[in-house]
Design a protein around this motif. Structure first.
Motif, PDB file in Angstrom:
ATOM      1  N   GLN A  26       0.807  -1.215   0.000  1.00 16.38           N
ATOM      2  CA  GLN A  26       0.000   0.000   0.000  1.00 16.38           C
ATOM      3  C   GLN A  26       0.842   1.267   0.000  1.00 16.38           C
ATOM      4  O   GLN A  26       0.353   2.342  -0.332  1.00 16.38           O
ATOM      5  CB  GLN A  26      -0.978   0.021   1.177  1.00 16.38           C
ATOM      6  CG  GLN A  26      -0.346  -0.078   2.548  1.00 16.38           C
ATOM      7  CD  GLN A  26      -0.282  -1.504   3.053  1.00 16.38           C
ATOM      8  OE1 GLN A  26      -0.132  -2.435   2.279  1.00 16.38           O
ATOM      9  NE2 GLN A  26      -0.409  -1.673   4.359  1.00 16.38           N
ATOM     10  N   HIS A 114      -6.014  -1.036  -3.219  1.00 15.40           N
ATOM     11  CA  HIS A 114      -6.819  -1.444  -4.362  1.00 15.40           C
ATOM     12  C   HIS A 114      -6.554  -0.529  -5.556  1.00 15.40           C
ATOM     13  O   HIS A 114      -6.182   0.631  -5.398  1.00 15.40           O
ATOM     14  CB  HIS A 114      -8.310  -1.391  -4.032  1.00 15.40           C
ATOM     15  CG  HIS A 114      -8.762  -2.470  -3.097  1.00 15.40           C
ATOM     16  ND1 HIS A 114     -10.064  -2.584  -2.656  1.00 15.40           N
ATOM     17  CD2 HIS A 114      -8.075  -3.496  -2.519  1.00 15.40           C
ATOM     18  CE1 HIS A 114     -10.161  -3.630  -1.837  1.00 15.40           C
ATOM     19  NE2 HIS A 114      -8.969  -4.189  -1.742  1.00 15.40           N
ATOM     20  N   TYR A 152     -10.913 -14.681  -4.974  1.00 19.54           N
ATOM     21  CA  TYR A 152     -11.794 -13.763  -4.268  1.00 19.54           C
ATOM     22  C   TYR A 152     -12.969 -14.508  -3.650  1.00 19.54           C
ATOM     23  O   TYR A 152     -13.414 -15.543  -4.165  1.00 19.54           O
ATOM     24  CB  TYR A 152     -12.378 -12.708  -5.223  1.00 19.54           C
ATOM     25  CG  TYR A 152     -11.364 -11.837  -5.918  1.00 19.54           C
ATOM     26  CD1 TYR A 152     -10.204 -11.417  -5.278  1.00 19.54           C
ATOM     27  CD2 TYR A 152     -11.573 -11.411  -7.230  1.00 19.54           C
ATOM     28  CE1 TYR A 152      -9.280 -10.613  -5.920  1.00 19.54           C
ATOM     29  CE2 TYR A 152     -10.657 -10.595  -7.885  1.00 19.54           C
ATOM     30  CZ  TYR A 152      -9.511 -10.206  -7.221  1.00 19.54           C
ATOM     31  OH  TYR A 152      -8.602  -9.407  -7.862  1.00 19.54           O
ATOM     32  N   SER A 193     -15.509  -7.067  -2.708  1.00 15.91           N
ATOM     33  CA  SER A 193     -14.443  -6.063  -2.806  1.00 15.91           C
ATOM     34  C   SER A 193     -13.805  -5.716  -1.469  1.00 15.91           C
ATOM     35  O   SER A 193     -12.692  -5.187  -1.437  1.00 15.91           O
ATOM     36  CB  SER A 193     -15.008  -4.778  -3.416  1.00 15.91           C
ATOM     37  OG  SER A 193     -15.887  -4.135  -2.503  1.00 15.91           O
ATOM     38  N   TRP A 267     -11.719  -2.635 -11.215  1.00 13.50           N
ATOM     39  CA  TRP A 267     -11.198  -2.855  -9.855  1.00 13.50           C
ATOM     40  C   TRP A 267     -10.263  -4.050  -9.805  1.00 13.50           C
ATOM     41  O   TRP A 267     -10.467  -5.061 -10.483  1.00 13.50           O
ATOM     42  CB  TRP A 267     -12.369  -3.103  -8.903  1.00 13.50           C
ATOM     43  CG  TRP A 267     -11.988  -3.496  -7.499  1.00 13.50           C
ATOM     44  CD1 TRP A 267     -11.792  -2.665  -6.443  1.00 13.50           C
ATOM     45  CD2 TRP A 267     -11.784  -4.830  -7.003  1.00 13.50           C
ATOM     46  NE1 TRP A 267     -11.472  -3.392  -5.320  1.00 13.50           N
ATOM     47  CE2 TRP A 267     -11.455  -4.733  -5.631  1.00 13.50           C
ATOM     48  CE3 TRP A 267     -11.834  -6.090  -7.590  1.00 13.50           C
ATOM     49  CZ2 TRP A 267     -11.194  -5.842  -4.843  1.00 13.50           C
ATOM     50  CZ3 TRP A 267     -11.559  -7.203  -6.799  1.00 13.50           C
ATOM     51  CH2 TRP A 267     -11.255  -7.066  -5.448  1.00 13.50           C
ATOM     52  N   ASP A 269      -7.645  -5.934  -6.523  1.00 12.48           N
ATOM     53  CA  ASP A 269      -6.984  -5.790  -5.221  1.00 12.48           C
ATOM     54  C   ASP A 269      -5.482  -6.002  -5.328  1.00 12.48           C
ATOM     55  O   ASP A 269      -4.779  -5.978  -4.319  1.00 12.48           O
ATOM     56  CB  ASP A 269      -7.587  -6.742  -4.179  1.00 12.48           C
ATOM     57  CG  ASP A 269      -7.189  -8.192  -4.395  1.00 12.48           C
ATOM     58  OD1 ASP A 269      -6.682  -8.534  -5.485  1.00 12.48           O
ATOM     59  OD2 ASP A 269      -7.385  -9.005  -3.467  1.00 12.48           O
ATOM     60  N   GLY A 271      -3.575  -8.460  -5.753  1.00  9.70           N
ATOM     61  CA  GLY A 271      -3.197  -9.426  -4.731  1.00  9.70           C
ATOM     62  C   GLY A 271      -2.088 -10.375  -5.119  1.00  9.70           C
ATOM     63  O   GLY A 271      -1.686 -11.211  -4.306  1.00  9.70           O
TER      64      GLY A 271
END
Length: 469
Positions: A26, A114, A152, A193, A267, A269, A271
């Protein structure tokens, strides 16, 4: 007005070696100059928002404060968690803090890590969610699925609700491939989300009905909190008594107020490394490049190079990531297992788990460029106006050579300037301090020499950043 709540915890272990314990994803700039945290805040421009509340780990506090200053956000509330307790308590803390300013606060809960490409569509979904939230609903954002994703959790929609939303029929865990394909075929399932919108009081009421111990502990932690520089420090003992739980398990899967607003805004994430490959700009051979790379007969690669040329010959479907102190090579089908390497690094207490070779501090950054049994060489950058703590070392002496800017050095009771191409010496056991009095960054080379060179040989006597014990 909306109160944004940014959840900035987590360590992003699947993006190692870029993401580390003390500088997780982040806080990294993966898609441009801004970090993911900064991009999360920039996406709020155009909405009528109160100052944001950022929840982060104690060890990331200076990173958060520095990145907020870089983004010209000077009015944020930064709440420090002494220990992670998952999302349900973190959001409860934000709700309690927001209600101190406005008892009718509406929270927009976002993750700091995100990616959302279509900001205009994101804002439309937020407005739909806001209209539901002010009616007492607990709203989650369901991502319109475009492929059968197994990484997810999913939300199954129920009947249509007001303002373009749906009642939530159920939440389901991460499925296997066949189940995910079935979900996609029905058109009734959306990716979970992890973003939410609701009135602070409504959330606290529901959380208290299901998990009263969480609310009681968070109330005590907020009541005993104190300000420290840019931060709100919780009552540690009170918060340590708080049970850990996610908002999904604690509230959303149990409440009768759960609604979902669809979000189709590009969108992710982010990941895993394969997610970065999917959203990256691919060349004619499917390769995504960051940094210096060359290819021959190679296809569908993600290459991230920070310092050196990476050359790939006759290989396909790989992730190759190069940093100053580590290189990762992984097949794209196995990038979820990068966290296994991180777990091994942690078990073996290796520095590559915790930090990069470049280490960020509130005053600047240092890079350990060479080391041996009894010496260590660092390149140190001190921001204009910044000062290292007044400190001493029991086991090492230090030589400082200024290569750019000017240093104000204090050794014992003497203070003097050291200019470019000049040096000074700090004996073992001598109290000293280093400050940049200028308007440009101070660059110097530090040569440490002694029997022990660890960072825990720093005895801080005074520190403007509150790091003295």
């Amino acid at each position: 007005m909306i109160t944004p709540v940014i959840l900035a915890g987590g360590n992003g272990s699947r993006l190692w070696p870029l993401s580390r314990q003390l500088r997780p994803k982040q806080f990294l700039s993966l898609f441009g100059e801004a970090s993911m945290l900064q991009e999360s805040l920039q996406r709020l421009i155009g909405l009528r928002c109160r100052p944001p509340i950022v929840i982060c780990n104690e060890e990331h506090r200076f990173l958060v404060a520095d990145q907020l200053r870089q983004a010209n956000i000077g009015d944020a509330c930064i709440i420090l968690e002494p220990e992670g307790r998952n999302t349900a308590p973190a959001i409860a803390l934000a709700a309690l803090r927001a209600m101190e300013d406005n008892p009718e606060s509406v929270l927009l809960v976002l993750a700091a890590d995100h990616l959302i490409e279509d900001v205009a569509e994101f804002h439309k979904s937020i407005e739909s969610a806001r209209l539901l939230a002010v009616q007492g609903e607990l709203v989650t954002f369901g991502i319109v699925a475009d492929h059968a994703e197994t990484g997810y959790g999913y939300i199954q929609r129920g009947p249509t609700d007001n303002e373009g939303g749906y009642r939530v029929k159920r939440f389901v865990e991460k499925p296997d491939k066949a189940t995910a394909e079935d979900y996609l075929a029905t058109g009734d399932y959306y990716w979970n989300s992890g973003m939410f919108m609701f009135q602070a009081q409504c959330y606290l009421d529901e959380l208290e009905s299901f998990e009263p111990e969480i609310v009681h502990a968070c109330r005590a932690a907020i009541k005993g909190a104190r300000r420290d520089l840019d931060f709100v420090r919780l009552d540690q003992e009170a918060f340590k008594r708080c049970p850990g739980n996610s908002i999904d398990y604690a509230v959303m899967e149990r409440t009768q107020r759960a609604c979902m607003v669809p979000l189709d805004a590009g969108w992710s994430d982010v990941g895993s490394w394969s997610a970065l490959w999917q959203i990256g700009e691919q060349d004619n051979w499917g390769n995504v490049t960051h940094g210096d790379a060359m290819y021959h007969e190679s296809h569908n690669l993600l290459v991230h190079s920070e310092n050196r040329l990476v050359a790939a010959v006759g290989v396909d479907d790989l992730v190759i990531v190069e940093t100053k102190d580590a290189v990762l090579v992984a097949h794209k089908d196995h990038v979820q297992d990068v966290k296994k390497i991180v777990e091994q690094l942690k078990r073996e207490n290796r520095s590559e788990f915790m930090n990069h070779r470049e280490v960020y501090r509130p005053w600047g950054v240092y890079d350990c460029i060479d080391h041996g049994e009894r010496y260590q060489v660092k390149r140190i950058t001190v921001k204009p106006g910044a000062k290292l703590s007044v400190q001493m070392h029991h086991h090492r002496s230090e030589h400082w050579v200024v290569v750019s800017g000017s240093a104000q050095v204090t050794v014992a009771d003497k203070t003097y300037l050291v200019s470019e191409n000049e040096s000074t010496y700090i004996p073992i056991g001598q109290v000293h301090a280093l400050e940049n009095p200028g308007k440009i960054p101070l660059e110097l080379i530090e040569v440490q020499s002694g029997s022990y060179l660890g960072e825990d040989d720093i005895v801080r006597l005074d520190d403007r950043y509150g790091r003295c014990q």
